[in-house]
Design a protein around this motif. Structure first.
Motif, mmCIF file in Angstrom:
data_model
loop_
_atom_site.group_PDB
_atom_site.id
_atom_site.type_symbol
_atom_site.label_atom_id
_atom_site.label_comp_id
_atom_site.label_asym_id
_atom_site.label_seq_id
_atom_site.Cartn_x
_atom_site.Cartn_y
_atom_site.Cartn_z
ATOM 1 N N SER A 100 0.832 -1.206 0.000
ATOM 2 C CA SER A 100 0.000 0.000 0.000
ATOM 3 C C SER A 100 0.868 1.259 0.000
ATOM 4 C CB SER A 100 -0.922 -0.005 1.219
ATOM 5 O OG SER A 100 -1.718 1.153 1.240
ATOM 6 N N HIS A 101 1.907 1.252 0.820
ATOM 7 C CA HIS A 101 2.805 2.413 0.884
ATOM 8 C C HIS A 101 3.480 2.644 -0.461
ATOM 9 C CE1 HIS A 101 5.469 5.362 2.690
ATOM 10 N NE2 HIS A 101 6.508 4.720 2.161
ATOM 11 N N TYR A 102 3.976 1.588 -1.079
ATOM 12 C CA TYR A 102 4.692 1.723 -2.355
ATOM 13 C C TYR A 102 3.751 2.161 -3.470
ATOM 14 C CZ TYR A 102 6.910 0.385 -6.722
ATOM 15 O OH TYR A 102 7.406 0.397 -8.000
ATOM 16 N N LEU A 103 2.563 1.501 -3.576
ATOM 17 C CA LEU A 103 1.641 1.824 -4.663
ATOM 18 C C LEU A 103 1.110 3.248 -4.559
ATOM 19 C CD1 LEU A 103 -0.389 -1.520 -4.866
ATOM 20 C CD2 LEU A 103 1.450 -0.737 -6.378
ATOM 21 N N PHE A 104 0.887 3.722 -3.329
ATOM 22 C CA PHE A 104 0.427 5.106 -3.179
ATOM 23 C C PHE A 104 1.531 6.091 -3.578
ATOM 24 C CE2 PHE A 104 -0.375 9.028 -0.808
ATOM 25 C CZ PHE A 104 -1.661 9.316 -1.234
ATOM 26 N N GLU A 105 2.775 5.760 -3.239
ATOM 27 C CA GLU A 105 3.904 6.628 -3.634
ATOM 28 C C GLU A 105 3.992 6.754 -5.146
ATOM 29 O OE1 GLU A 105 7.552 5.202 -2.066
ATOM 30 O OE2 GLU A 105 7.527 6.565 -0.356
ATOM 31 N N GLN A 106 3.735 5.638 -5.839
ATOM 32 C CA GLN A 106 3.913 5.622 -7.289
ATOM 33 C C GLN A 106 2.693 6.140 -8.053
ATOM 34 O OE1 GLN A 106 6.899 4.778 -8.711
ATOM 35 N NE2 GLN A 106 7.605 4.679 -6.573
ATOM 36 N N THR A 107 1.496 5.920 -7.523
ATOM 37 C CA THR A 107 0.280 6.221 -8.293
ATOM 38 C C THR A 107 -0.685 7.171 -7.610
ATOM 39 O OG1 THR A 107 -0.945 4.355 -7.348
ATOM 40 C CG2 THR A 107 0.399 3.897 -9.298
ATOM 41 N N HIS A 108 -0.485 7.415 -6.306
ATOM 42 C CA HIS A 108 -1.439 8.193 -5.507
ATOM 43 C C HIS A 108 -2.833 7.572 -5.537
ATOM 44 C CE1 HIS A 108 1.165 11.545 -4.396
ATOM 45 N NE2 HIS A 108 1.704 11.428 -5.593
ATOM 46 N N ARG A 109 -2.855 6.245 -5.564
ATOM 47 C CA ARG A 109 -4.111 5.499 -5.482
ATOM 48 C C ARG A 109 -3.979 4.461 -4.383
ATOM 49 N NH1 ARG A 109 -4.373 3.910 -11.849
ATOM 50 N NH2 ARG A 109 -4.056 6.008 -12.682
ATOM 51 N N ARG A 110 -5.133 4.093 -3.822
ATOM 52 C CA ARG A 110 -5.137 3.084 -2.758
ATOM 53 C C ARG A 110 -6.088 1.946 -3.142
ATOM 54 N NH1 ARG A 110 -2.366 4.874 1.587
ATOM 55 N NH2 ARG A 110 -2.224 7.130 1.934
ATOM 56 N N PRO A 111 -5.618 1.014 -3.953
ATOM 57 C CA PRO A 111 -6.482 -0.101 -4.322
ATOM 58 C C PRO A 111 -6.695 -1.050 -3.143
ATOM 59 C CG PRO A 111 -4.260 -0.513 -5.092
ATOM 60 C CD PRO A 111 -4.271 0.886 -4.525
ATOM 61 N N VAL A 112 -7.719 -1.893 -3.246
ATOM 62 C CA VAL A 112 -7.910 -2.956 -2.267
ATOM 63 C C VAL A 112 -6.844 -4.021 -2.531
ATOM 64 C CG1 VAL A 112 -9.450 -4.786 -1.475
ATOM 65 C CG2 VAL A 112 -10.379 -2.540 -2.048
ATOM 66 N N ILE A 113 -6.015 -4.311 -1.538
ATOM 67 C CA ILE A 113 -4.917 -5.265 -1.695
ATOM 68 C C ILE A 113 -5.312 -6.586 -1.043
ATOM 69 C CG2 ILE A 113 -2.510 -5.764 -1.110
ATOM 70 C CD1 ILE A 113 -2.012 -2.745 -1.188
ATOM 71 N N LEU A 114 -5.288 -7.651 -1.824
ATOM 72 C CA LEU A 114 -5.628 -8.976 -1.319
ATOM 73 C C LEU A 114 -4.419 -9.899 -1.473
ATOM 74 C CD1 LEU A 114 -9.231 -9.592 -2.727
ATOM 75 C CD2 LEU A 114 -8.575 -8.829 -0.456
ATOM 76 N N PRO A 115 -3.653 -10.121 -0.393
ATOM 77 C CA PRO A 115 -2.563 -11.094 -0.460
ATOM 78 C C PRO A 115 -3.095 -12.512 -0.270
ATOM 79 C CG PRO A 115 -2.528 -9.938 1.639
ATOM 80 C CD PRO A 115 -3.685 -9.395 0.875
ATOM 81 N N VAL A 116 -2.762 -13.401 -1.172
ATOM 82 C CA VAL A 116 -3.174 -14.800 -1.092
ATOM 83 C C VAL A 116 -1.913 -15.637 -0.890
ATOM 84 C CG1 VAL A 116 -4.346 -16.705 -2.246
ATOM 85 C CG2 VAL A 116 -5.132 -14.354 -2.594
ATOM 86 N N ILE A 117 -1.749 -16.223 0.308
ATOM 87 C CA ILE A 117 -0.551 -16.995 0.651
ATOM 88 C C ILE A 117 -0.919 -18.470 0.668
ATOM 89 C CG2 ILE A 117 1.370 -17.222 2.257
ATOM 90 C CD1 ILE A 117 1.038 -14.408 1.116
ATOM 91 N N MET A 118 -0.266 -19.257 -0.178
ATOM 92 C CA MET A 118 -0.519 -20.694 -0.236
ATOM 93 C C MET A 118 0.712 -21.440 0.266
ATOM 94 S SD MET A 118 -2.647 -21.138 -3.794
ATOM 95 C CE MET A 118 -1.252 -20.712 -4.823
ATOM 96 N N GLU A 119 0.470 -22.519 0.991
ATOM 97 C CA GLU A 119 1.565 -23.315 1.540
ATOM 98 C C GLU A 119 1.624 -24.656 0.836
ATOM 99 O OE1 GLU A 119 1.202 -24.211 5.647
ATOM 100 O OE2 GLU A 119 3.268 -24.895 5.852
ATOM 101 N N VAL A 120 2.836 -25.072 0.451
ATOM 102 C CA VAL A 120 3.034 -26.357 -0.178
ATOM 103 C C VAL A 120 3.765 -27.273 0.794
ATOM 104 C CG1 VAL A 120 5.218 -25.694 -1.276
ATOM 105 C CG2 VAL A 120 3.874 -27.556 -2.232
ATOM 106 N N ASN A 121 3.353 -28.558 0.860
ATOM 107 C CA ASN A 121 4.001 -29.535 1.733
ATOM 108 C C ASN A 121 4.755 -30.519 0.855
ATOM 109 O OD1 ASN A 121 4.793 -31.298 3.665
ATOM 110 N ND2 ASN A 121 2.728 -31.932 4.291
ATOM 111 N N GLN A 122 6.085 -30.493 0.922
ATOM 112 C CA GLN A 122 6.916 -31.317 0.051
ATOM 113 C C GLN A 122 7.364 -32.609 0.731
ATOM 114 O OE1 GLN A 122 10.045 -28.627 -1.055
ATOM 115 N NE2 GLN A 122 8.864 -27.827 -2.786
ATOM 116 N N HIS A 123 6.837 -32.940 1.876
ATOM 117 C CA HIS A 123 7.272 -34.126 2.620
ATOM 118 C C HIS A 123 6.142 -35.134 2.666
ATOM 119 C CE1 HIS A 123 10.790 -31.830 3.825
ATOM 120 N NE2 HIS A 123 9.966 -30.849 4.160
ATOM 121 N N HIS A 124 5.783 -35.677 1.502
ATOM 122 C CA HIS A 124 4.690 -36.652 1.441
ATOM 123 C C HIS A 124 5.195 -38.009 1.913
ATOM 124 C CE1 HIS A 124 2.299 -33.798 -0.752
ATOM 125 N NE2 HIS A 124 3.292 -33.646 -1.632
#
Length: 621
Positions: free
Chosen positions: A532-556
Motif C-alpha cells: 500500500s505504501h509503495y503503490l500510493f507513492e507511485q500512483t497516488h491510489r489506494r487499491p484494495v490489496i488482497l494477499p493470497v498466501i498458499m503453503e506447499v508440503n513437500q514431505h509426502h
C-alpha cells in the motif's frame, strides 16, 4: 391522568422517502406508514433502503398496529420486511391495502399474512388510550388518507402526502370540512409533509396536467415513451385518456405495472377502452404515431429503465430515432445528476426528452401556501416537519413562523430522536440508535458501512491481488509472486511497477518466514502495508490489496505398495493371491514332452533383478 406521549421517526426526516413514524401513547406503539427509499449514488449496488427496527424488536409486544396513508413505495414499500418480523394488524384504504398485498405476496416469508383491515375516511377505531380515525387528502393516488390519533392530551395528526387541488376528481378530493372540525377539537401536534416546502409557486392543477399530456401526444409524430411511477394511478389514468383521445395504443412494460393496473381496474380506480392496451409483439403492426409505451421500471422506478432502453439493453423495447421520452414523474433533487445523465443517453440513442416538470409545477406534494393553509385549518400547538431533506424541513418551519407559530414549538427531528410530551410540555428526550437497513438482492441488513466502503474503494481505485506459494518448513518461497490487477493500472504498460511490487512482496514474505514466531495474520498485514505504501507513492491510489498466501508440503509419505530399492518384493494381498490361484486353475495344462512325467511339479522361480540380458535358449525338436 395525563397521557405520556412519544413521537419517534424511524425514517422520512432529513432524507427523501422511507417514511415511518412511531407514536407511543401510554406504552402502546402506533406505527404510521412503513416505507422504503431508493438508493442514492454512493450506495453502490444497493437495491432499496428500509428503516432500522432494532428499537421495535426490543418492544415488539407493545406495537398496536400499522396505519398506512397511501400506496406509494415511500409509504408501504418496507411492509413485507416489517411483517416478516412483526405479526401485527395493518390498516389502510381499499386501494392502499390492495397494493400492499402485492408487495407482501412477493415476499416468501409473509406470503400467507392476512391480517389486513380496509378502512376509509369515516372509520373510527377505539384502542382505549387512543381513538384512530382518518380524513381524505389529495395526492397522485386514489384514497389517500391522513391519520388522526385522538388522545387525552389532544390530537396528533399525520398528514401523509398531500396537496390542495380544487379541480381534483372524486376519490382524490380533500375533505376540508373534516380538517376544520379536527382543528376545532384541538390539535396537540401535526406531522406534516414537507417534500415541496421550498417551492413558492402554486402547483398546477391535475386538469392542466392532463391537458398538457394530451397536447404532447397530439403533436408528436413518433412513438411516445412515458416514464411514470408505477403506483401513480392518477398519472396512468391521464396517459390512458390522452392516448384514447389521440388514437394511440398503450403498451405496458413490466409485471409490476401490469399487476398494479389490473388491481386498480378491479377496484374501479382505472377505466379505459377494452382495445387500448397492446402487447410488445403487437407494436410491429402499429405505426410510430399510434404508439405509447408506458415505462415504470423495476419496483416502479423508471429512470434506470430508461437508461437501459437508451443503451439498447432491453429485450423488446429500446429507444430509437424519432422517439419522444416524456418524463411525467418528478424525481427528487438527489436524482438530478442521474436524470441529466439519462437525458444525455436518450439523445445519443436518437430520441428526444420532455419532462412535465420543465413547464409545470406538477408535484403531488403541498407547496408553501398549501402547507400554511393546512396549519391554519388544524391550528396545532406543535409542528413536526417530516418527509424531506433538512432544507425542506427548515423551509416548512419558516412557513410556520410566518403564521406566528413560536419557534420553540417547531421541532426539526433526526432519525432516532424522541420527542416527548409530558406535564403539558413537548421536549426532546434521550434518543435511540436508528440507522438504515440496506437490501442487496435477497440479503436484508447484511450490507453495512464497511462493505459499502470497500465497494467505493473498488469503484475508485480497483483491486490488487498478490499470490505467493511458500514452504514454511524450509522457510523459502517456492514460486515467485503472481500479481493480478483489476481497475487499478494496465498491467502491460506498467511492467516496472509490477516487478518492483513483486520484489516488495518477496522481501516481506521472506522476512516473516525467517521470523521464529511465524503468524499468518501478521504476514498478510505486512504484505498489505508495504504494498500500500509503495503503490500510493507511485500512483497516488489506494487499491484494495488482497494477499493470497498458499503453503506447499513437500514431505509426502512414501507409498507402501512399492518395494524399497534392494529390498524384498512386497507381499501380495490375500485377495490378489486368491485371484492368481483361480486364474492358474482355469488355465489348461500343457502336454508333457516325450520322456517327461506328466505330473512333474511346476517350479515357481523368482527372477532376480539384473542388468544382464536374459539368456536365449534354443528350442529342441
Amino acid at each position: 391522568m395525563s397521557a405520556k406521549i412519544k413521537i419517534i421517526p424511524f425514517g422520512g426526516v432529513r432524507e427523501n422517502g422511507k417514511n415511518m413514524y412511531a407514536v407511543d401513547v401510554n406504552g402502546g406503539i402506533y406505527i404510521l406508514d412503513c416505507g422504503l427509499k431508493y438508493p442514492e449514488n454512493e450506495l453502490l449496488g444497493i437495491d432499496v433502503v428500509i428503516p432500522d427496527w432494532a428499537y421495535l424488536r426490543e418492544n415488539k409486544d407493545r406495537i398496536v398496529a400499522v396505519f398506512l396513508t397511501h400506496g406509494h413505495a415511500d409509504a408501504i414499500g418496507a411492509l413485507p420486511y416489517f411483517l416478516s418480523e412483526f405479526n401485527v394488524p395493518v390498516f389502510g384504504s381499499e386501494m392502499t391495502i390492495a397494493l400492499a398485498k402485492i408487495g407482501v405476496a412477493a415476499e416468501p416469508n409473509v406470503k400467507d399474512y392476512d391480517d389486513f383491515h380496509v378502512i376509509d375516511e369515516k372509520t373510527e377505531i377505539d384502542f382505549g388510550d387512543v381513538v384512530v380515525s382518518f380524513f381524505s387528502t389529495t395526492h397522485s393516488i386514489p384514497e389517500s388518507l391522513g391519520i388522526d390519533l385522538k388522545t387525552d392530551e389532544g390530537q396528533i395528526i399525520y398528514t401523509g402526502d398531500f396537496k390542495f387541488d380544487q379541480t381534483a376528481k372524486p376519490g382524490y378530493q380533500t375533505d376540508y370540512a373534516r380538517l376544520g372540525a379536527i382543528g376545532q377539537a384541538g390539535v396537540l401536534a401535526v406531522l406534516s409533509d414537507s417534500a415541496n416546502a421550498e417551492n413558492p409557486a402554486m402547483n398546477a392543477s391535475e386538469q392542466t396536467i392532463a391537458e398538457d399530456i394530451e397536447e404532447t401526444f397530439h403533436y408528436q409524430n413518433g412513438r411516445v415513451i412515458v416514464a411514470c411511477v408505477a403506483s401513480n394511478i392518477l398519472r396512468i389514468q391521464q396517459v390512458f385518456d390522452a392516448a384514447q383521445q389521440t388514437g394511440r395504443k398503450v403498451c405496458l412494460t413490466g409485471q409490476d405495472l401490469e399487476k398494479i393496473v389490473n388491481t386498480a381496474m378491479k377496484l374501479g380506480k382505472l377505466s379505459f377502452a377494452d382495445d387500448l392496451l397492446v402487447t410488445p409483439a403487437q407494436l410491429d403492426s402499429l405505426t410510430p404515431g399510434e404508439t405509447v409505451i408506458l415505462q415504470t421500471g423495476k419496483m416502479g422506478e423508471p429512470i434506470k429503465a430508461l437508461q437501459r432502453m437508451a443503451n439498447k439493453q432491453e429485450k423488446d423495447l429500446n429507444i430509437q430515432k424519432g422517439d419522444l421520452v416524456y418524463i411525467t414523474t418528478t424525481p427528487s433533487h438527489a436524482m438530478d445528476t442521474t436524470v441529466a445523465q439519462t437525458r444525455d443517453m436518450i439523445y445519443r440513442a436518437g430520441g428526444e426528452v420532455k419532462a412535465i416538470s420543465d413547464e409545470l409545477n406538477s408535484s403531488g406534494h403541498a407547496y408553501k401556501r398549501d402547507l400554511q393553509l393546512m396549519l391554519n385549518l388544524l391550528k396545532p400547538k406543535y409542528l413536526v416537519p417530516i418527509q424531506g431533506e433538512y432544507r425542506l424541513l427548515n423551509a416548512h418551519a419558516n412557513a410556520a413562523l410566518e403564521l406566528g407559530m413560536p419557534a420553540d414549538h417547531i421541532f426539526i427531528l433526526a432519525k432516532g430522536d424522541v420527542l416527548t410530551y409530558a406535564d403539558g410540555q413537548m421536549s426532546l428526550g434521550e434518543g435511540i440508535d436508528v440507522t438504515d437497513t440496506m437490501i442487496d438482492g435477497i440479503g436484508v441488513g447484511d450490507i453495512g458501512n464497511i462493505v459499502l466502503r470497500d465497494r467505493k474503494v473498488l469503484a475508485d481505485d480497483g483491486i490488487f491481488i498478490a499470490v505467493v506459494t511458500i514452504d514454511r518448513k524450509k522457510k523459502q518461497i517456492v514460486a515467485d509472486p503472481k500479481i493480478t490487477s483489476r481497475g487499478f493500472v494496465y498491467v502491460k504498460a506498467n511492467k516496472d511497477l509490477m516487478q518492483e511490487s513483486a520484489q516488495i512482496i518477496r522481501k516481506a514474505v521472506q522476512n516473516n518466514l525467517d521470523n521464529k514466531e511465524f503468524d499468518w495474520g501478521h504476514l498478510k498485514q505486512d504484505v498489505r502495508e508495504h504494498l500500500s505504501h509503495y503503490l500510493f507513492e507511485q500512483t497516488h491510489r489506494r487499491p484494495v490489496i488482497l494477499p493470497v498466501i498458499m503453503e506447499v508440503n513437500q514431505h509426502h509419505r512414501r507409498s507402501t505398495s512399492k518395494a524399497k530399492e534392494g529390498g524384498k518384493a512386497a507381499t501380495p494381498a490375500p485377495e490378489a493371491k486368491a485371484k492368481k490361484a483361480k486364474a492358474k486353475a482355469k488355465k489348461p495344462a500343457k502336454a508333457a514332452k516325450p520322456g517327461q512325467p506328466a505330473n512333474k511339479p511346476h517350479r515357481n522361480r523368482k527372477r532376480r533383478h539384473s542388468n544382464k540380458p536374459a539368456a536365449t535358449v534354443e528350442k529342441q525338436d
